[in-house]
Design an enzyme around this catalytic site. Sequence first.
Site: not given
Length: 159
Positions: A57, A61, A150, A153
């Site tokens: 991602r 944006t 995340d 992560d």
Amino acid sequence: LELKDVVVQTPVAEAKVKMLKGEDIAIVPILRAGLGMVDGMLSLVPNARVGHVGLYRDPDTHMPVEYYCKLPSDREVFVVDPMLATGGSAVAAIDFIKARGGKKIIFLCLIAAPEGIEVLQNAHPDVDIFVAAKDSHLNENKYIVPGLGDAGDRLYGTK
């Protein structure tokens, strides 16, 4: 999935049990966080083939960017990713799979935001979505709330 009746010999006696009827299944994780779901899926469906869709991602944006796509052919496809946040990566991955001939596609995730579910349903109404938990919403950074941060992560100890 379709099942069939089979008879197996246990150490004590014969048993009539259910078994997957077809073996034409592909597990396609969205890299990299989706890799965390592959071993569990393979323990349930050991004959499945594994493909990969690499997306990340864009931090500005929030749109998905493809960097890799390798898929088995002629199989029912289970797209797996722990999180369904904005829906952008899931929609893009399914777009790539359909563009390469994928027909029967199912999306599996652990945690989803209502916004992501809606985006995926609108883009691909033919795709069944299975979610373990639906959280409240997305925050200003497009993270699921309460979520878990995340997933990639957390799985791999990176930032």
